[in-house]
Design a protein around this motif. Structure first.
Motif, short mmCIF file in Angstrom:
data_model
loop_
_atom_site.label_atom_id
_atom_site.label_comp_id
_atom_site.label_asym_id
_atom_site.label_seq_id
_atom_site.Cartn_x
_atom_site.Cartn_y
_atom_site.Cartn_z
N ILE A 38 0.70 -1.32 -0.05
CA ILE A 38 0.10 -0.10 0.23
C ILE A 38 0.81 1.07 -0.04
N PHE A 39 2.10 1.20 0.87
CA PHE A 39 2.94 2.35 0.93
C PHE A 39 3.50 2.54 -0.65
N GLU A 41 2.19 2.25 -3.50
CA GLU A 41 1.25 2.80 -4.23
C GLU A 41 1.11 4.28 -3.83
N LYS A 42 1.40 4.59 -2.45
CA LYS A 42 1.19 6.21 -2.12
C LYS A 42 2.38 6.75 -2.25
N GLU A 43 3.43 6.24 -2.79
CA GLU A 43 4.77 6.78 -3.12
C GLU A 43 5.12 7.57 -1.84
N VAL A 44 5.50 6.48 -0.95
CA VAL A 44 6.09 6.95 0.25
C VAL A 44 7.55 7.43 0.36
N ASN A 242 -2.47 4.47 5.54
CA ASN A 242 -2.72 5.80 4.83
C ASN A 242 -1.48 6.68 4.81
N TYR A 243 -1.44 7.61 4.02
CA TYR A 243 -0.38 8.66 3.91
C TYR A 243 -0.74 9.96 3.13
N ASN A 245 -1.28 12.64 0.37
CA ASN A 245 -1.45 12.70 -0.98
C ASN A 245 -0.51 13.69 -1.39
N ARG A 246 -0.23 13.88 -2.68
CA ARG A 246 0.71 15.04 -3.25
C ARG A 246 0.54 16.34 -2.77
#
Length: 254
Positions: A38-39, A41-44, A242-243, A245-246
């Protein structure tokens, strides 16, 4: 151009992902590999994974789990837990992690920092200081073995010592604020930040993105890590990886 890093910190126990409160309890929140996916995909920015019982139980790092995490991760990975020797550190880097987090082993033998830095590079050597207030006057002390053993040592002096010995980064983790989600320990951060010139990451207490923004605004280029904020959502702390977004990240970095 350097910028602050926003870093999820995942705690692992018995190969499962858990979240603690002041280093106690340990609520199961899922599978670490799924969290990594998941992280991704969220571009951590970066990911810290800590096996919180390895040192306490006298175990060496779980190399198979590290390999699985590194193979899945598309972001820089820092792994800690049970790392006691140069050989451990070299193997972790060889398996694909970018950084190795060290704590009890280097507090017992500070020169190990220099030895590991020579073997894997300064940029890969991270020293984690788990800090708690102790006594009537709330003096800060560094703890090891998942917060169960007081070293009696001052975190500021240890941070300076590890900088001199060749650490690449210091992670300052507030045990008192762990999982509370009411903000970071500003006094502790000020104390360490003023003592060293190394890259520094702070951990323990983030409850909102505003907590992260406040740290970045004050300290500029710094690593800001969080656990609960990135695995729970809402008033009742439902498990939701969660993280920001841009657009939220742009706002945090203003």
């Amino acid at each position: 151009m350097l910028r602050s890093r926003i870093i999820p910190c995942l705690l692992v126990r018995n190969k499962g992902l858990v979240k603690t409160v002041q280093f106690k309890e340990g609520k199961y929140v899922g599978d670490p590999i799924n969290a990594v996916k998941i992280f991704n995909e969220k571009e951590v920015d970066e990911l810290i994974v800590l096996d919180i019982d390895a040192t306490k139980e006298g175990r060496e790092p779980d190399f198979k789990m590290i390999e699985n995490l590194a193979n899945e991760s598309r972001m820089p990975l820092c792994y800690g837990g049970g790392v006691k020797t140069v050989e451990h550190a070299k193997k972790i880097i060889h398996l694909g992690a970018e950084k190795v987090a060290l704590s009890s082993a280097v507090i017992a033998n500070p020169n190990l920092v220099t030895e590991i830095a020579k073997a894997v590079g300064v940029q890969s050597v991270i020293v984690v200081l788990d800090v708690k207030k102790k006594g009537l006057f709330g003096k800060y002390q560094v703890y090891t073995h998942n917060g169960t053993k007081s070293t009696g040592k001052d975190p500021k002096e240890l941070a300076k010592q590890f900088e001199a010995l060749g650490a690449g980064e210091i992670v300052v983790n507030s045990i008192d604020n762990d999982g509370i989600m009411k903000g970071y320990d500003g006094k502790l951060i000020d104390m360490i930040r003023s003592a060293i010139n190394l890259p520094m990451t702070v951990l323990g207490g983030a409850g909102t993105l505003d907590d992260i923004k406040g740290i970045i605004k004050k300290y500029k280029v710094i690593g800001v890590a969080a656990g609960s904020l990135f695995v729970f959502k809402g008033k009742y702390k439902a498990v939701l990886i969660n993280y920001p977004n841009r657009e939220e990240i742009k706002e945090l970095l203003k």
